[in-house]
Design a protein around this motif. Sequence first.
Motif, short mmCIF file in Angstrom:
data_model
loop_
_atom_site.label_atom_id
_atom_site.label_comp_id
_atom_site.label_asym_id
_atom_site.label_seq_id
_atom_site.Cartn_x
_atom_site.Cartn_y
_atom_site.Cartn_z
N ALA A 97 -12.05 154.63 -38.05
CA ALA A 97 -11.42 153.87 -37.03
C ALA A 97 -12.43 153.61 -35.79
N VAL A 98 -13.25 154.24 -35.55
CA VAL A 98 -14.29 154.21 -34.67
C VAL A 98 -15.27 153.05 -34.92
N VAL B 101 -14.65 150.61 -37.11
CA VAL B 101 -13.87 149.35 -36.89
C VAL B 101 -13.73 148.88 -35.48
N ALA B 102 -13.42 149.83 -34.58
CA ALA B 102 -13.19 149.57 -33.17
C ALA B 102 -14.58 148.82 -32.66
N GLY B 103 -15.73 149.47 -32.99
CA GLY B 103 -16.97 148.94 -32.73
C GLY B 103 -17.30 147.51 -33.32
N ALA C 166 -14.94 145.48 -34.09
CA ALA C 166 -14.10 144.63 -33.21
C ALA C 166 -14.78 144.18 -32.01
N ALA C 167 -14.96 145.08 -31.26
CA ALA C 167 -15.75 144.87 -29.90
C ALA C 167 -16.88 143.97 -30.10
N LYS D 153 -17.28 141.52 -32.04
CA LYS D 153 -16.67 140.31 -32.39
C LYS D 153 -16.34 139.64 -31.15
#
Length: 107
Positions: free
Chosen positions: A94-95, A97-99, A101-102, A104
Amino acid sequence: MPWVYLLLAGLLEIAWAVGLKLSHGLSFAARPIPSALTVAAMAASVVLLGLAARNLPIGTAYAIWVGIGVAGTALAGMALFDEPATAARIAAIAVIVAGVAALKLVS
């Protein structure tokens, strides 16, 4: 279009990582078809990354490519090869994926 190339490159990175497992580490003699498909996925992934990098910052493109590959391969390992799906592993994914997304959002 560069984001589409980058997404496809990341998905192919997952494919070739899984292919390494299925081909027994590119054992062309024992597993020629999975080995050949793995090498083809590797080449296609890098070509698509290169196309994406024409229009995106290389740091962003590479980090997202690797992030998709890492998170996707970890999930594929859990789904296909009975690798542990612990809370800590899911949180780490999840971390990542969050990175991704950030990156992007700011690119």
